[in-house]
Scaffold this active site. Sequence first.
Site, mmCIF file in Angstrom:
data_model
loop_
_atom_site.group_PDB
_atom_site.id
_atom_site.type_symbol
_atom_site.label_atom_id
_atom_site.label_comp_id
_atom_site.label_asym_id
_atom_site.label_seq_id
_atom_site.Cartn_x
_atom_site.Cartn_y
_atom_site.Cartn_z
ATOM 1 C CG ASP A 13 -39.547 7.305 9.371
ATOM 2 O OD1 ASP A 13 -38.494 7.691 9.536
ATOM 3 O OD2 ASP A 13 -40.178 6.909 10.074
ATOM 4 C CG HIS A 154 -35.108 5.975 12.898
ATOM 5 N ND1 HIS A 154 -36.038 5.873 12.136
ATOM 6 C CD2 HIS A 154 -34.439 7.129 12.876
ATOM 7 C CE1 HIS A 154 -35.869 6.784 11.263
ATOM 8 N NE2 HIS A 154 -34.880 7.578 11.720
HETATM 9 ZN ZN LIG Z 1 -37.547 4.397 11.786
#
Ligand SMILES: [Zn+2]
Length: 263
Positions: A13, A154
């Site tokens: 990530d 996200h």
């Molecule tokens: Zn993120």
Amino acid sequence: LEVNDIPIALHLDHGPDFETCKACIDDGFTSVMFDGSKYEFKENIKRTQEVVAYAHEHGVVVEAELGKLAGIEDDVKVAAHEAAYTQPEEVEEFVRETGVDSLAIAIGTSHGAFKFKPEQCTRNADGVLVPPELRFDILAEIEKKIPEFPIVLHGASSVIPKYVKIINENGGKLDDAVGIPEDQLRKAAKSAVCKINIDSDLRLAMTAGIREHFFAHPEHFDPRQYCADGRSYIKELVEHKIKEVLGSEGSAAGVMELVNANK
Ligand SMILES: [Zn+2]
């Protein structure tokens, strides 16, 4: 048993640079995100291209990011005034030039468990803070430019009131934590959005289980006991998200990040 026999992805990530992405690819990650959103458009393209070239040579898929999310997630800190929605007119060129496999966009989600200030929100009948709606108009524009291209959100934790309540009833103090309402995520999941990042929700579920455990069993000190309760809330939460939010019974499209792998 080989790693490829297990139907999960090991995903980096917010990879900050080529070297970090390369190290993960070399060590067997199946997927990496390169986050070049802090660079200007052409520089983001150039740096993303380098990661894609190396990743694809090694059979690894790449997620990239256009637009800046507000909020705090470990090393990723963006102040509200620096945040910027993804510009639909940029996505087609970006996707074509970089060859990425999925694209994280900014349409109003935000990292962390305190996504919005109370004054940005309204309160529903249960007193729960409801944030401003996501920019579905921008999402629709983006889908027109790159039809069916896999989109990632996200900062998509819902900050589920159940877990916040358990935490607060067992010694915690998380006033005014606020996330993205699940009806909005359900609406997003009906579009090209195929992955939502929900690390804050996972942290809250784990903490709820552990706090509840200690409150009931103050004499315990074995992590195998209190972590088990945290894990069972995580399992419950992930099942709920896959079935009730993404609506894909455990399919590959429903893969969520269970591991915040950038540490
Ligand atoms: Zn993120």
